[in-house]
Scaffold this motif. Structure first.
Motif, PDB file in Angstrom:
ATOM      1  N   THR A  13       0.878  -1.173   0.000  1.00  0.00           N
ATOM      2  CA  THR A  13       0.000   0.000   0.000  1.00  0.00           C
ATOM      3  C   THR A  13       0.918   1.225   0.000  1.00  0.00           C
ATOM      4  O   THR A  13       1.681   1.434   0.934  1.00  0.00           O
ATOM      5  CB  THR A  13      -0.908   0.011   1.239  1.00  0.00           C
ATOM      6  OG1 THR A  13      -1.690  -1.186   1.262  1.00  0.00           O
ATOM      7  CG2 THR A  13      -1.819   1.230   1.233  1.00  0.00           C
ATOM      8  N   HIS A  14       0.859   2.003  -1.077  1.00  0.00           N
ATOM      9  CA  HIS A  14       1.844   3.073  -1.211  1.00  0.00           C
ATOM     10  C   HIS A  14       1.261   4.295  -1.906  1.00  0.00           C
ATOM     11  O   HIS A  14       0.219   4.231  -2.547  1.00  0.00           O
ATOM     12  CB  HIS A  14       3.070   2.586  -1.998  1.00  0.00           C
ATOM     13  CG  HIS A  14       2.760   2.267  -3.427  1.00  0.00           C
ATOM     14  ND1 HIS A  14       2.296   1.040  -3.842  1.00  0.00           N
ATOM     15  CD2 HIS A  14       2.839   3.024  -4.561  1.00  0.00           C
ATOM     16  CE1 HIS A  14       2.105   1.049  -5.147  1.00  0.00           C
ATOM     17  NE2 HIS A  14       2.423   2.246  -5.615  1.00  0.00           N
ATOM     18  N   MET A  15       1.969   5.397  -1.757  1.00  0.00           N
ATOM     19  CA  MET A  15       1.556   6.665  -2.352  1.00  0.00           C
ATOM     20  C   MET A  15       2.368   6.977  -3.598  1.00  0.00           C
ATOM     21  O   MET A  15       3.573   6.746  -3.645  1.00  0.00           O
ATOM     22  CB  MET A  15       1.712   7.807  -1.344  1.00  0.00           C
ATOM     23  CG  MET A  15       1.275   9.176  -1.875  1.00  0.00           C
ATOM     24  SD  MET A  15       1.577  10.513  -0.689  1.00  0.00           S
ATOM     25  CE  MET A  15       0.428  10.075   0.618  1.00  0.00           C
ATOM     26  N   ASP A  16       1.690   7.502  -4.619  1.00  0.00           N
ATOM     27  CA  ASP A  16       2.341   8.119  -5.773  1.00  0.00           C
ATOM     28  C   ASP A  16       2.287   9.627  -5.566  1.00  0.00           C
ATOM     29  O   ASP A  16       1.201  10.208  -5.455  1.00  0.00           O
ATOM     30  CB  ASP A  16       1.598   7.790  -7.074  1.00  0.00           C
ATOM     31  CG  ASP A  16       1.764   6.354  -7.510  1.00  0.00           C
ATOM     32  OD1 ASP A  16       2.456   5.584  -6.804  1.00  0.00           O
ATOM     33  OD2 ASP A  16       1.191   5.991  -8.548  1.00  0.00           O
ATOM     34  N   GLY A  17       3.444  10.265  -5.512  1.00  0.00           N
ATOM     35  CA  GLY A  17       3.484  11.713  -5.374  1.00  0.00           C
ATOM     36  C   GLY A  17       3.577  12.395  -6.726  1.00  0.00           C
ATOM     37  O   GLY A  17       3.778  11.749  -7.762  1.00  0.00           O
ATOM     38  N   PRO A  18       3.447  13.710  -6.770  1.00  0.00           N
ATOM     39  CA  PRO A  18       3.486  14.449  -8.036  1.00  0.00           C
ATOM     40  C   PRO A  18       4.741  14.194  -8.864  1.00  0.00           C
ATOM     41  O   PRO A  18       4.684  14.161 -10.093  1.00  0.00           O
ATOM     42  CB  PRO A  18       3.401  15.913  -7.588  1.00  0.00           C
ATOM     43  CG  PRO A  18       2.654  15.858  -6.292  1.00  0.00           C
ATOM     44  CD  PRO A  18       3.112  14.592  -5.624  1.00  0.00           C
ATOM     45  N   ALA A  19       5.880  13.983  -8.208  1.00  0.00           N
ATOM     46  CA  ALA A  19       7.138  13.803  -8.933  1.00  0.00           C
ATOM     47  C   ALA A  19       7.233  12.442  -9.619  1.00  0.00           C
ATOM     48  O   ALA A  19       8.139  12.232 -10.428  1.00  0.00           O
ATOM     49  CB  ALA A  19       8.325  13.970  -7.982  1.00  0.00           C
ATOM     50  N   HIS A  20       6.300  11.547  -9.315  1.00  0.00           N
ATOM     51  CA  HIS A  20       6.356  10.195  -9.890  1.00  0.00           C
ATOM     52  C   HIS A  20       6.237  10.221 -11.415  1.00  0.00           C
ATOM     53  O   HIS A  20       6.827   9.389 -12.113  1.00  0.00           O
ATOM     54  CB  HIS A  20       5.232   9.352  -9.279  1.00  0.00           C
ATOM     55  CG  HIS A  20       5.235   7.911  -9.661  1.00  0.00           C
ATOM     56  ND1 HIS A  20       6.385   7.190  -9.862  1.00  0.00           N
ATOM     57  CD2 HIS A  20       4.211   7.034  -9.877  1.00  0.00           C
ATOM     58  CE1 HIS A  20       6.090   5.941 -10.165  1.00  0.00           C
ATOM     59  NE2 HIS A  20       4.784   5.820 -10.199  1.00  0.00           N
ATOM     60  N   PHE A  21       5.489  11.197 -11.947  1.00  0.00           N
ATOM     61  CA  PHE A  21       5.301  11.292 -13.394  1.00  0.00           C
ATOM     62  C   PHE A  21       5.570  12.700 -13.922  1.00  0.00           C
ATOM     63  O   PHE A  21       5.131  13.032 -15.008  1.00  0.00           O
ATOM     64  CB  PHE A  21       3.881  10.860 -13.780  1.00  0.00           C
ATOM     65  CG  PHE A  21       3.753   9.388 -14.076  1.00  0.00           C
ATOM     66  CD1 PHE A  21       3.630   8.925 -15.382  1.00  0.00           C
ATOM     67  CD2 PHE A  21       3.777   8.455 -13.050  1.00  0.00           C
ATOM     68  CE1 PHE A  21       3.516   7.572 -15.651  1.00  0.00           C
ATOM     69  CE2 PHE A  21       3.664   7.096 -13.305  1.00  0.00           C
ATOM     70  CZ  PHE A  21       3.544   6.647 -14.616  1.00  0.00           C
ATOM     71  N   SER A  22       6.285  13.498 -13.154  1.00  0.00           N
ATOM     72  CA  SER A  22       6.531  14.870 -13.591  1.00  0.00           C
ATOM     73  C   SER A  22       7.875  15.355 -13.082  1.00  0.00           C
ATOM     74  O   SER A  22       8.152  15.265 -11.880  1.00  0.00           O
ATOM     75  CB  SER A  22       5.422  15.797 -13.077  1.00  0.00           C
ATOM     76  OG  SER A  22       5.730  17.156 -13.321  1.00  0.00           O
ATOM     77  N   THR A  23       8.704  15.872 -13.986  1.00  0.00           N
ATOM     78  CA  THR A  23       9.999  16.386 -13.570  1.00  0.00           C
ATOM     79  C   THR A  23       9.871  17.672 -12.764  1.00  0.00           C
ATOM     80  O   THR A  23      10.798  18.048 -12.030  1.00  0.00           O
ATOM     81  CB  THR A  23      10.890  16.667 -14.804  1.00  0.00           C
ATOM     82  OG1 THR A  23      10.200  17.575 -15.678  1.00  0.00           O
ATOM     83  CG2 THR A  23      11.193  15.379 -15.550  1.00  0.00           C
ATOM     84  N   SER A  24       8.728  18.340 -12.865  1.00  0.00           N
ATOM     85  CA  SER A  24       8.528  19.585 -12.122  1.00  0.00           C
ATOM     86  C   SER A  24       7.632  19.396 -10.900  1.00  0.00           C
ATOM     87  O   SER A  24       7.382  20.350 -10.163  1.00  0.00           O
ATOM     88  CB  SER A  24       7.915  20.651 -13.042  1.00  0.00           C
ATOM     89  OG  SER A  24       6.645  20.232 -13.519  1.00  0.00           O
ATOM     90  N   GLY A  25       7.139  18.168 -10.679  1.00  0.00           N
ATOM     91  CA  GLY A  25       6.241  17.923  -9.560  1.00  0.00           C
ATOM     92  C   GLY A  25       6.981  17.851  -8.235  1.00  0.00           C
ATOM     93  O   GLY A  25       8.173  17.531  -8.175  1.00  0.00           O
ATOM     94  N   ASP A  26       6.262  18.150  -7.159  1.00  0.00           N
ATOM     95  CA  ASP A  26       6.849  18.086  -5.815  1.00  0.00           C
ATOM     96  C   ASP A  26       7.259  16.657  -5.485  1.00  0.00           C
ATOM     97  O   ASP A  26       6.512  15.705  -5.733  1.00  0.00           O
ATOM     98  CB  ASP A  26       5.845  18.556  -4.762  1.00  0.00           C
ATOM     99  CG  ASP A  26       5.757  20.062  -4.675  1.00  0.00           C
ATOM    100  OD1 ASP A  26       6.681  20.737  -5.149  1.00  0.00           O
ATOM    101  OD2 ASP A  26       4.747  20.552  -4.124  1.00  0.00           O
ATOM    102  N   THR A  27       8.455  16.505  -4.912  1.00  0.00           N
ATOM    103  CA  THR A  27       8.822  15.225  -4.323  1.00  0.00           C
ATOM    104  C   THR A  27       8.082  15.071  -3.005  1.00  0.00           C
ATOM    105  O   THR A  27       7.543  16.038  -2.449  1.00  0.00           O
ATOM    106  CB  THR A  27      10.344  15.133  -4.117  1.00  0.00           C
ATOM    107  OG1 THR A  27      10.783  16.274  -3.370  1.00  0.00           O
ATOM    108  CG2 THR A  27      11.065  15.081  -5.457  1.00  0.00           C
TER     109      THR A  27
END
Length: 280
Positions: free
Chosen positions: A102-116
């Protein structure tokens, strides 16, 4: 902490320490008295009122083991480093990729500009639960997806999706969790086949509702056969988060619940294993 001299001291202290001492009793009594003083002062009344409204806390998390199904077939490993019997305390060493159990995908998972994950505002990880049941659709089509129509049907029965909500898909796929082959459900085409969110549902929530996160009881926010991962790209690209491999969603369907998603603050993380709790 792993220094040999320190380990020896800890081991001896554990062996020699009494299970319960008069000093510890008096110390506990002092803390308890202080607690009663704070409570009587009225400082805890709002918190106590909230606690009285929570009738149950439900764990929406699978146990992380070395045999959990993963999208990449990169399964966790674990070894015992030290033991209470030999060293005075117990530690394991785990190795896993961020997207295990059970895990989270954060914005940076698919975006170079997304928040880690260490920079996503923690306020996003708490919100009212919305559980959309598409299990009937899944019996006819393993690649079924939550649609905008499904969301509007939920709203027709329950009211508008509340601001800050975490919207979950319940498909019943969890019943396959202990069988990796069944959970991945690889077809003759070599692709996975399991349900998730549809892009029209994602676009509806982004345009019309203020939703913080989404969650699924399968391995991906996109249906298993997706080759373009439109849901990941669109949803995470908007600064949102998703939770995959959620458990026990049937336990909160039809109930009012506040969800808390707890995740370690991995430096520059794309996501990570999390503990998901629903306060009913």
């Amino acid at each position: 902490m792993c220094n040999h001299h320190v380990m020896k001291i800890v081991h001896e202290r554990v062996q020699n320490q009494p299970k319960f001492s008069r000093r510890n009793f008096l110390r506990a009594a002092g803390i308890t008295s202080a607690g009663f003083a704070v409570a009587s002062s009225g400082l805890l009344k709002p918190r106590l009122a909230f606690a009285q409204e929570v009738s149950e806390v439900i764990d929406l998390t699978h146990v992380l083991t070395p045999t959990v199904p993963t999208f990449t077939n990169d399964q966790p490993t674990v070894e015992t480093v030290v033991t209470v019997e030999n060293d005075g305390y117990y530690i394991q060493r785990w190795s896993f990729n961020e997207h295990s159990g059970t895990h989270m995908d954060g914005p940076a998972h698919f975006s170079t500009s997304g928040d880690t994950i260490d920079n996503v505002p923690v306020s996003m990880f708490v919100g009212p639960a919305v559980v959309v049941d598409i299990s009937a659709k899944v019996t006819e089509n393993a690649d079924a997806a939550v649609s905008a129509d499904d969301l509007m049907a939920w709203e027709a029965e329950n009211g508008e999706i509340p601001a800050g909500a975490i919207v979950f898909m319940y498909s019943g796929w969890e019943s396959r969790w202990n069988d990796t082959a069944a959970f991945q459900n690889t077809g003759d085409d070599g692709l996975f086949h399991f349900p998730a969110f549809g892009i029209d549902a994602i676009e509806f929530m982004l345009a019309e509702r203020n939703v913080n996160g989404i969650g699924v009881d399968t391995m991906s926010l996109d249906i298993g056969s997706s080759a373009t991962f439109d849901v990941h790209v669109t949803w995470l690209g908007a600064g949102k988060f998703g939770v995959e491999n959620v458990a026990n969603l049937q336990s909160i369907m039809g109930k009012q619940a506040m969800v808390v998603v707890g995740i370690p603050r991995f430096q520059a993380g794309s996501g990570g294993p999390c503990r998901v709790m629903a306060m009913v």
